[in-house]
Design a protein around this motif. Structure first.
Motif, PDB file in Angstrom:
ATOM      1  N   ALA A 114      18.333   5.832  80.184  1.00  0.00           N
ATOM      2  CA  ALA A 114      19.286   4.754  79.888  1.00  0.00           C
ATOM      3  C   ALA A 114      19.110   4.261  78.453  1.00  0.00           C
ATOM      4  O   ALA A 114      20.086   4.032  77.729  1.00  0.00           O
ATOM      5  N   LEU A 160      22.086   4.589  75.837  1.00  0.00           N
ATOM      6  CA  LEU A 160      22.802   3.358  75.502  1.00  0.00           C
ATOM      7  C   LEU A 160      22.312   2.725  74.206  1.00  0.00           C
ATOM      8  O   LEU A 160      23.054   2.006  73.546  1.00  0.00           O
ATOM      9  N   ALA A 191      19.751  -0.937  78.889  1.00  0.00           N
ATOM     10  CA  ALA A 191      18.925   0.065  79.568  1.00  0.00           C
ATOM     11  C   ALA A 191      18.218  -0.551  80.774  1.00  0.00           C
ATOM     12  O   ALA A 191      18.100   0.085  81.833  1.00  0.00           O
ATOM     13  N   VAL A 239      20.790  -0.937  83.638  1.00  0.00           N
ATOM     14  CA  VAL A 239      21.126   0.349  84.251  1.00  0.00           C
ATOM     15  C   VAL A 239      19.948   0.898  85.058  1.00  0.00           C
ATOM     16  O   VAL A 239      20.123   1.365  86.192  1.00  0.00           O
ATOM     17  N   THR A 255      21.745   7.613  87.040  1.00  0.00           N
ATOM     18  CA  THR A 255      21.535   6.871  85.791  1.00  0.00           C
ATOM     19  C   THR A 255      22.572   7.264  84.742  1.00  0.00           C
ATOM     20  O   THR A 255      23.123   6.392  84.053  1.00  0.00           O
ATOM     21  N   CYS A 314      25.259   4.861  83.010  1.00  0.00           N
ATOM     22  CA  CYS A 314      25.349   4.752  81.541  1.00  0.00           C
ATOM     23  C   CYS A 314      26.791   4.955  81.089  1.00  0.00           C
ATOM     24  O   CYS A 314      27.263   4.261  80.176  1.00  0.00           O
ATOM     25  N   GLN A 321      28.631   1.862  81.833  1.00  0.00           N
ATOM     26  CA  GLN A 321      28.219   0.812  80.889  1.00  0.00           C
ATOM     27  C   GLN A 321      28.817   1.074  79.510  1.00  0.00           C
ATOM     28  O   GLN A 321      29.257   0.144  78.828  1.00  0.00           O
TER      29      GLN A 321
END
Lengths: 118, 199
Positions: free
Chosen positions: B46, B50, B56, B59, B89, B93, B96
């Motif tokens: 993450a 990110l 992170a 997530v 994950t 991500c 996100q």
């Protein structure tokens, strides 16, 4: 040109190796938070001596042989039950029939069934 | 390699499948063990995808909650726990990333190399930060494939399983990502301390 590209790729691989060595680690507070959430979400352990419903029922019925016996008894009961339903219907079908005992005597008719009651 | 295939294999401890089964059975300590074993994996990916510690953390925490919830229904042998967690994950991500624009990486935070002299550590930190900043310029799928291959150390077949694409597609994504990274970093070789004699 090719040598320069090879150098770039070699540099890149060195950077990857460095980045792997310096991998980011989760902060301690995140570790604690996730650990607590894991405990909260964890299913409760099975209680000692507590068994699931169906195994207990099976045991109470005498195990598989007992359950087989009950099933067989049920089938037999069903057969008798259905037989009891079918029998009276067949008899009723003849309840309205009459037998004339006198030749040409349409006025004297004896019911085939239940005649002894009168 | 940061993430062994089965993270317990080399440790003589319970396998990943067994650990999830223990957790589902309510064994004490299993939650902490799962956290110690799997959270770093989710957090690393993450963070590298990110580029922000706060994102992170969000997530990685959500990925772990999903793993905890998944444990009681987990079917041993059907999938590798690590592969499943990487995929979850990566998907989180992507979600996100769609919600927020990619922010500058915080690569220097929390990754100081213990035991290195201050100057060397600073240089290393700057190098890693430069690499992460360059990775952040890649398209999402190239970035994911490259991070899994070169930073997480996974093989192409496992990356293909995580990304749900073919192995050849993975190879192509990784190769294009490497070329692009090399181009981005080529102008910074002296700054990064590499190939100074050529410049």
């Amino acid at each position: 040109m090719t040598e320069r590209r090879d150098d770039d790729m070699a540099d890149l691989d060195r950077l990857f190796a460095l980045a792997r060595k310096r991998a980011p680690e989760p902060p301690p507070e995140l570790v604690r938070r996730v650990g607590r959430a894991g405990v909260a979400l964890q299913p409760a352990p099975a209680r000692p001596g507590a068994r699931a419903f169906w195994p207990r029922l099976l045991q109470g019925a005498g195990g598989w042989p007992g359950l087989g016996g009950m099933a067989a008894a049920g089938v037999v009961g069903l057969v008798f039950g259905l037989g009891g339903l079918i029998g009276p219907v067949a008899a009723d079908e003849g309840a309205g029939a009459a037998l004339s005992l006198l030749p040409g005597g349409a006025s004297l008719e004896q019911p085939l069934l239940g005649a002894g009651d009168e | 390699m940061p993430m062994p295939r089965d993270s317990a294999t080399d440790q003589g401890t319970a396998s990943d499948d067994q650990l999830l089964a223990d957790y589902a059975a309510g064994r004490g300590g299993a939650a902490a063990e799962m956290t110690a074993r799997f959270l770093p994996l989710a957090y690393r990916l993450a963070f590298r995808m990110l580029g922000q510690a706060a994102d992170a953390e969000d997530v990685a925490q959500e990925a772990m909650l999903r793993l905890f919830r998944q444990a009681p229904g987990w079917q041993a042998g059907r999938a590798r726990v690590g592969t499943w967690l990487y995929r979850v994950t990566a998907n989180l991500c992507a979600d996100q990333g769609r919600r927020r624009r990619l922010a500058p990486l915080e690569a220097a935070d929390g990754v100081a190399a213990p035991g290195l002299p201050a100057e060397e550590a600073l240089t290393d930190r700057a190098r890693v930060a430069a690499l992460h900043a360059a990775i952040a310029t890649l398209p999402d799928r190239q970035r994911l494939a490259l991070v899994l291959r070169h930073l997480e150390g996974l093989g192409n077949p496992e990356i293909a399983a995580i990304m749900e694409i073919g192995v050849e597609a993975v190879e192509s994504l990784v190769a294009r990502g490497r070329r692009r990274l090399a181009e981005v970093l080529a102008g910074r070789r002296a700054e990064l301390g590499y190939g100074g004699e050529d410049d």
